[in-house]
Structures are given as C-alpha cells and as structure tokens.
Design a protein around this motif. Structure first.
Motif, mmCIF file in Angstrom:
data_model
loop_
_atom_site.group_PDB
_atom_site.id
_atom_site.type_symbol
_atom_site.label_atom_id
_atom_site.label_comp_id
_atom_site.label_asym_id
_atom_site.label_seq_id
_atom_site.Cartn_x
_atom_site.Cartn_y
_atom_site.Cartn_z
ATOM 1 N N PHE A 46 0.830 -1.207 0.000
ATOM 2 C CA PHE A 46 0.000 0.000 0.000
ATOM 3 C C PHE A 46 0.864 1.257 0.000
ATOM 4 O O PHE A 46 0.673 2.159 -0.824
ATOM 5 C CB PHE A 46 -0.933 0.000 1.217
ATOM 6 N N ILE A 47 1.833 1.333 0.915
ATOM 7 C CA ILE A 47 2.686 2.527 0.997
ATOM 8 C C ILE A 47 3.551 2.650 -0.253
ATOM 9 O O ILE A 47 3.754 3.757 -0.779
ATOM 10 C CB ILE A 47 3.551 2.469 2.266
ATOM 11 N N TYR A 48 4.051 1.528 -0.750
ATOM 12 C CA TYR A 48 4.844 1.552 -1.977
ATOM 13 C C TYR A 48 4.029 2.154 -3.129
ATOM 14 O O TYR A 48 4.528 2.988 -3.898
ATOM 15 C CB TYR A 48 5.299 0.140 -2.337
ATOM 16 N N LEU A 51 3.721 5.960 -2.820
ATOM 17 C CA LEU A 51 4.943 6.632 -3.282
ATOM 18 C C LEU A 51 5.038 6.585 -4.805
ATOM 19 O O LEU A 51 5.497 7.539 -5.441
ATOM 20 C CB LEU A 51 6.176 5.971 -2.662
ATOM 21 N N LYS A 52 4.596 5.480 -5.366
ATOM 22 C CA LYS A 52 4.635 5.315 -6.817
ATOM 23 C C LYS A 52 3.690 6.297 -7.506
ATOM 24 O O LYS A 52 4.013 6.858 -8.564
ATOM 25 C CB LYS A 52 4.260 3.879 -7.172
ATOM 26 N N LYS A 53 2.518 6.516 -6.920
ATOM 27 C CA LYS A 53 1.553 7.460 -7.496
ATOM 28 C C LYS A 53 2.096 8.885 -7.525
ATOM 29 O O LYS A 53 1.713 9.685 -8.380
ATOM 30 C CB LYS A 53 0.249 7.426 -6.700
ATOM 31 N N LEU A 54 2.967 9.186 -6.579
ATOM 32 C CA LEU A 54 3.585 10.515 -6.537
ATOM 33 C C LEU A 54 4.848 10.594 -7.399
ATOM 34 O O LEU A 54 5.565 11.592 -7.356
ATOM 35 C CB LEU A 54 3.924 10.881 -5.089
ATOM 36 N N ASN A 55 5.121 9.505 -8.133
ATOM 37 C CA ASN A 55 6.295 9.415 -9.022
ATOM 38 C C ASN A 55 7.625 9.462 -8.281
ATOM 39 O O ASN A 55 8.665 9.743 -8.876
ATOM 40 C CB ASN A 55 6.276 10.534 -10.087
ATOM 41 N N THR A 115 7.100 17.683 -4.164
ATOM 42 C CA THR A 115 6.069 16.775 -4.673
ATOM 43 C C THR A 115 4.809 16.858 -3.812
ATOM 44 O O THR A 115 3.686 16.911 -4.329
ATOM 45 C CB THR A 115 6.590 15.331 -4.695
ATOM 46 N N LEU A 116 5.001 16.875 -2.487
ATOM 47 C CA LEU A 116 3.849 16.990 -1.584
ATOM 48 C C LEU A 116 3.128 18.321 -1.780
ATOM 49 O O LEU A 116 1.895 18.370 -1.827
ATOM 50 C CB LEU A 116 4.310 16.858 -0.134
ATOM 51 N N ARG A 385 -5.605 8.980 0.984
ATOM 52 C CA ARG A 385 -5.632 7.525 0.845
ATOM 53 C C ARG A 385 -5.582 7.142 -0.626
ATOM 54 O O ARG A 385 -4.618 7.419 -1.307
ATOM 55 C CB ARG A 385 -6.855 6.936 1.552
ATOM 56 N N THR A 386 -6.625 6.528 -1.168
ATOM 57 C CA THR A 386 -6.610 6.105 -2.576
ATOM 58 C C THR A 386 -7.498 7.009 -3.419
ATOM 59 O O THR A 386 -8.163 6.557 -4.350
ATOM 60 C CB THR A 386 -7.102 4.640 -2.695
ATOM 61 N N GLY A 387 -7.497 8.294 -3.089
ATOM 62 C CA GLY A 387 -8.344 9.223 -3.834
ATOM 63 C C GLY A 387 -9.681 9.464 -3.165
ATOM 64 O O GLY A 387 -10.435 10.357 -3.561
#
Length: 429
Positions: A46-48, A51-55, A115-116, A385-387
C-alpha cells in the motif's frame, strides 16, 4: 552418561540447528523469487503504491524508497514513539543506518517536499474550481516539547530553544514549527511545516510561503490568529488573491469617527449599552457583535468585529476582535469562515497524539526537518488515501488495518512455504 552419547546429542542438536537455518535460507530465497519486494515483512504494498503514485519511485533509488517505506510503516504500528528503534523494528537495517539516513543521508528531501506541495495545491485548488467554495490558507505555530539537556551533554539536540507557550502559559523548551494548511470543502491538508530557529522571523517565514502559492481559482481567505495579522503578511496574501480574516490584539489602534482609540477602550465605551451590538449565532453559540469599518494602522480599509459571548457581555477579559479585509462579508460569514482556522489546532493534536511530534528522538536539525516531512507525508496519505478523501482519524485507522493485513498475509505465505515451526518463527520475528 558416556562421552559417546554426549557427543552424539551435541551433534544431533547441531544438525537440527543447521537444518533450521537451511530451511530459513531456502524459504527466504523462494519468497524473494515469488513475492514482490513490496510484500516482504519490511515493506508495504500500500505505501509503496502511494509513493509510486507521486512518481517518487521514478526519481529515488530503491535504497531511499526502502527507508521511506520502513519509516512510514512504523508510524502506523501500535507503540510508535518516533524513535530510531521503532524504525529498525520494521526495517532490514540497523537503527544507526536509519538514523544516518535521516541525519546526513545523501538524498534529495526537497524533491519529496516539492512533490507533496504540488499534490496539495492540485487537490485543494481542483476542489475549489469544482465546487466554487473558497480556499482557506491557515497558519499557526506549535512547540514540539523536549527535555532541556544537561550543560555537560556532548551532543545536545540542535535548534532547540525556549519558546513562549500560550497553551501552557509559560516558557517551553523544544522546537517551534510554523505550519501552513490548505483547506477547501472539508478537505484539510498540510502544505508546509517549517522550523523556526530565530535566524528568520515567523512573519518572514509565512510571507515566503505566501509568495510561492499560486493564485486560487475562486475568492479565498488567509486565516490566522493575532500574531500574524501584520501589514506585511496581509499585503503579500492580497497579491496572491487571498483576503485576510484574523484575530486582533485588543490594544490595536482604531480610528472611529476620526479619533484615534485603542480597540479595548472603544469597546468599553460601546458596551455601556447593548444597543450598539447585534446578537448573532455561530456554530450554535451566541455572541454580541459590533461591526466597525474603517482604516487601521497600515490598512486603508477593513472590517473589525468586536465580540462578547452572550453571557459575558461587557467583560473585558471576554472581549475578542476579528479583522476582515473583505468588507463585503456579513458578520455571520466572517465569523463562520474564521471558525475554519480551528482545523490547524486539530492537526497539531493529531501530530502529537498519533505522529509522535512531541516524542521523537532525533538530534540533528536536518534529521528533524526530514522527520517532519515524513510526518506530513503520513498525514497526506491518511486524508487522501486512494483518492477517497476522509478525515485523518478514519484514514489513519484504515491504513493501520491495511498494513496489519499485509503482515498477516506475508506470515501466512511464510507458513505455507515452511514446514518447520522454528524456521517460521525465525522469519516471523
């Protein structure tokens, strides 16, 4: 007992130990082939993915990503206190390695910060454009309390000073942080968390942050307490498309009817009769409010509201004053908007209760700033979370449950791959 029997038992014990080690090694090798890196005991899929969604996985090497995941996992595990030993429990590395990563590791933390910030701007401004509701930029500061070190301490914590705590009503030793939150339509996200170390004033810190904010798509407001209602900050936010709604000190100078008068003195004259005040209701609470419109020192035209709780009318200690540079707002609108400032106080409480703002044990200033950045990342994950946007508390519990489930899934996979209970317990530990 003969020497032969003793030697035979020792040999048998040694063989069993070697067997356990062999099974453990074989199981680990087998799992590494079958299970992706993000599902191992020290990682979270989940955490990975967050981080991936934020590139971030595209720009950071695996070493950095693994450390970030380990620290973020720790935040959501029960018994978390912000110590390097907490991070080590959920990492394949020793605690000194993780401490080095935070304190002096060669990785670009500004990339994570930028990024944040971009993500927060995109979410909040998109919500404002979609709903037409205002963006609120909320500013306040808090103290991360620490124990004052002995004068003989060889490595005292860096950038810790005595600060005046308005909550405790006395000097408090620790790190003072200036936080900037962005909010729209009940979505509240932390934009910046900056350490105040007396090298730059808090007014300048907030002004610099205001300058980097893009102009919002709708009419928006900067909310603050009386420490930040300065001409410098108000004008800077006005240049970025934000009106200011903030508290005022009761000794602020007003110019009613062309006469110079302190705010509290003017209120005392008015409170001789209630005819000058209007009874308004804000969040089910009733207040007597007087509306003044005119100039203040450094501000050409603004609205000032003098307010008393209904049951404390005329009490000088109960007097509260609020400033609004948007003179078109009604009394109820101004006070209702100001109530949104309370969300930053809730954020501070969440950081101290759940994210170890008061209990972290990191000595270097850079390590502390990086820790605060990861703390902001954890808060961002909880809300977004997931949007599906939700409250921090609900998101925190969901992520905590997700990480726990991932751990059980991993242990279940280990149990399936190993028939030896001792080997399984070695992995589980």
């Amino acid at each position: 007992m003969s020497k032969f029997v003793i030697l035979h038992k020792k040999k048998d014990t040694l063989n069993r130990s070697c067997c356990i080690m062999k099974v453990t090694k074989q199981t680990l090798q087998h799992l590494r082939k079958k299970v992706p890196l993000a599902n191992t005991i020290h990682h979270s899929a989940f955490i990975y993915n967050q981080l991936k969604k934020l590139n971030l996985c595209k720009f950071y090497p695996n070493r950095v990503i693994n450390h970030l995941i380990s620290i973020l996992i720790s935040i959501f595990i029960s018994g978390y206190h912000g110590k390097t030993t907490d991070f080590a429990k959920n990492s394949s590395c020793h605690r000194t390695t993780i401490a080095h990563f935070l304190n002096s590791g060669k990785w670009d933390d500004s990339l994570l910060s930028d990024t944040l910030k971009r993500s927060v701007i995109e979410i909040i401004y998109s919500e404002a454009a979609r709903t037409g509701k205002p963006v609120f930029c909320i500013v306040d500061d808090t103290i991360a309390s620490k124990t004052k070190p002995s004068s003989r301490a060889l490595h005292p914590i860096e950038d810790a000073y005595f600060h005046q705590s308005h909550l405790k009503g006395k000097q408090d030793y620790g790190h003072q942080a200036v936080a900037v939150m962005l909010s729209c339509n009940v979505i509240v996200l932390n934009y910046a968390f900056v350490m105040y170390n007396k090298s730059i004033s808090k007014i300048d810190i907030v002004e610099n942050i205001a300058k980097e904010l893009p102009v919002p798509p709708v009419m928006s407001y900067f909310l603050c307490d009386c420490w930040y209602t300065s001409e410098k900050i108000i004008n800077t936010f006005a240049g970025r498309g934000f009106h200011t709604i903030g508290a005022l000190k009761t000794n602020r100078m007003l110019y009613p009817f062309g006469f110079k008068k302190k705010l509290n003195e003017f209120a005392a004259l008015l409170s001789t009769t209630r005819s000058h005040f209007h009874l308004v209701t804000v969040k089910k609470q009733k207040y007597y409010v007087y509306r003044y419109e005119g100039n203040l020192n450094g501000i050409e035209n603004a609205v000032v509201l003098l307010s008393y709780p209904e049951k404390a009318f005329g009490n000088p200690r109960a007097l509260r004053a609020f400033l609004s540079t948007d003179v078109s707002l009604s009394v109820n609108e101004t006070l209702s908007y100001y109530v949104y400032r309370w969300s930053i106080e809730i954020f501070f409480r969440q950081c101290k209760n759940k994210l170890a703002l008061d209990s972290y044990q990191i000595r270097s200033a850079q390590g502390i700033r990086r820790y605060w950045l990861l703390m902001s990342m954890a808060h961002f994950m909880c809300v977004t979370r997931t949007g599906e946007f939700c409250s921090f508390e609900k998101g925190y519990q969901r992520i905590r449950s997700t990480i726990q489930t991932e751990k059980y899934q991993y242990l279940f996979q280990c149990a399936k791959e190993s028939n030896d209970f001792h080997a399984f317990m070695k992995l589980a530990g």
